[in-house]
Design an enzyme around this catalytic site. Structure first.
Site, PDB file in Angstrom:
ATOM      1  NE  ARG A  65      40.067  34.563  43.085  1.00  0.00           N
ATOM      2  CZ  ARG A  65      39.558  34.705  41.894  1.00  0.00           C
ATOM      3  NH1 ARG A  65      38.320  34.553  41.720  1.00  0.00           N
ATOM      4  NH2 ARG A  65      40.305  35.005  40.858  1.00  0.00           N
ATOM      5  CD  GLU A 102      37.961  31.068  31.813  1.00  0.00           C
ATOM      6  OE1 GLU A 102      38.260  30.878  33.006  1.00  0.00           O
ATOM      7  OE2 GLU A 102      36.813  30.950  31.360  1.00  0.00           O
TER       8      GLU A 102
END
Ligand code: AMP
Length: 177
Positions: A65, A102
């Site tokens: 992204r 994460e």
């Protein structure tokens, strides 16, 4: 969506998806923003703002992204774009860095000749979470001798402390969630 729409409208085009890609993760889906030409243009203008005065030679966008935001940011600033990719994707000699994120661990690569020594660059991605990804991209650029002007992200997840992980390199985010 109009050209004068504010950050509340940008926020409304980010969809929060619970438990994706794994339980406990609140995924910030930016595809509605990408689908709105006026909102995407505004997001990129806001991402570009700090770098107009101190212009980089190149934007380094992080797969995948970060390519979307980074390539648009490079066009907005009329500067070059360099892809920072997942392992095994770049065809020529690379430098690599590993990092924790994460959800899991990963590795990034950059072409060894992608930046010249002393070249000023900005790292671009969609989301800054724990900062591991952006910090690894910074290390790659620094390994090539580039000077990091800062990290540009559309969304900063403030509670996850990414800014501290990237410190002392500056972070500019459009939305802080
Ligand atoms: P981090 O290394 O923890 O800062 O994670 C940043 C990278 O993981 C970015 O490339 C994001 O695309 C992705 N990412 C991490 N957390 C999220 C999230 N909650 N929503 C969407 N993307 C995320």
């Amino acid at each position: 969506m109009t050209e004068s729409s504010g950050d509340a409208d940008l926020r409304a085009l980010v969809r929060d998806v619970p438990d994706f890609p794994s339980p406990g993760i609140l995924f910030r889906d930016i595809t509605p923003l990408l689908a709105s030409p006026a909102a995407f243009a505004r997001a990129i203008r806001e991402m570009a703002e700090p770098w107009k005065a101190r212009r980089p030679a190149k934007i380094l966008g992080i797969e995948a992204r970060g390519f979307m935001f980074g390539a648009a940011l490079a066009r907005e600033l009329s500067v070059g774009f360099v892809p920072v990719r997942k392992p095994g994707k770049l065809p020529r000699e690379t430098v690599r860095a590993s990092y924790g994120l994460e959800y899991g661990t990963d590795t990034l690569e950059i072409h060894r000749d992608a930046c010249a020594a002393g070249e000023r660059v900005v790292i671009a991605d969609d989301v800054l979470a724990t900062g591991g990804t952006a910090e690894a991209a910074c290390r790659l650029a620094e390994a090539l001798g580039a000077e990091i002007l800062g990290v540009a992200v559309f969304i900063e997840l403030a509670a996850l402390g990414g800014r501290a992980r990237v410190d002392p390199r500056p972070v500019h985010s459009v939305l802080v969630l």
